[in-house]
Design an enzyme around this catalytic site. Sequence first.
Site, PDB file in Angstrom:
ATOM      1  N   CYS A   1       2.094   2.051  -1.040  1.00 53.29           N
ATOM      2  CA  CYS A   1       0.844   2.690  -0.585  1.00 53.29           C
ATOM      3  C   CYS A   1       1.137   3.894   0.299  1.00 53.29           C
ATOM      4  CB  CYS A   1      -0.016   1.688   0.176  1.00 53.29           C
ATOM      5  SG  CYS A   1      -0.520   0.273  -0.816  1.00 53.29           S
TER       6      CYS A   1
HETATM    7  C1  BEZ Z   1       3.088  -1.640  -1.515  1.00 59.60           C
HETATM    8  O1  BEZ Z   1       2.272  -0.761  -1.288  1.00 59.60           O
HETATM    9  O2  BEZ Z   1       4.285  -1.447  -1.422  1.00 59.60           O
HETATM   10  C2  BEZ Z   1       2.619  -3.006  -1.913  1.00 59.60           C
HETATM   11  C3  BEZ Z   1       1.406  -3.487  -1.472  1.00 59.60           C
HETATM   12  C4  BEZ Z   1       1.010  -4.756  -1.827  1.00 59.60           C
HETATM   13  C5  BEZ Z   1       1.806  -5.522  -2.656  1.00 59.60           C
HETATM   14  C6  BEZ Z   1       3.012  -5.010  -3.119  1.00 59.60           C
HETATM   15  C7  BEZ Z   1       3.429  -3.737  -2.746  1.00 59.60           C
END
Ligand code: BEZ
Length: 211
Positions: free
Chosen positions: A45
């Site tokens: 994210c």
């Molecule tokens: C991420 O943004 O890295 C992420 C968020 C939730 C679950 C898995 C990865």
Amino acid sequence: MTIQLGDTAPDFSAETTEGPIQFHQWMGNSWAVLFSHPKDFTPVCTTELGEVAKLKPEFDKRNVKVIGLSVDPMTSHKAWVGDIKETQGHALNFPLIADEDRKISNLYGMIHPKANDTLTVRSVFIIGPDKKVKLMITYPASTGRNFSEILRVIDSLQLTAKHSVATPVNWMNGQDVIIVPSVTDEQAKQKFPGGWKTLKPYLRIVPQPRG
Ligand code: BEZ
């Protein structure tokens, strides 16, 4: 409620990092990209939001407003934005919705319980100035999106909104396009006086219209 292409995008009020908004009013006469991310302070994210901040001038050029969303609270969003600037080199320059009560996530079907029963998946909605949903894509949490592809789709949508054309596989802005089958050859002569190439009666290639 299941949203489908052509539906009016549900209107909503929201708290965002740039203050409260009423979605349709906030859009005004612009296009919009509404996208969810699963969680603040997560690696994928963080890279995605930095990328959207970097591409903001490209969205602006196309008269598109971008807005992100997760179910994290505003305090979390505000604490996280410094990390985005520090690690991605681009400060957040668009609003992020804090959808703590999941009102908007549920309205748009952004929570897929078999993937995760509390967090939003990576949904993308492209909405036209007429407030109709033009595109929906859903990615899993583990796959960061390609926002250049989102810009490519916007170019296609904006072109086809103005002209009776569709865009072929892997089309990029500036390349040849396809005359839609509902346009007869007689009508095409008026619309495309420079002519076109007929590969099959249903497959007519024409240079990308300008303007
Ligand atoms: C991420 O943004 O890295 C992420 C968020 C939730 C679950 C898995 C990865």
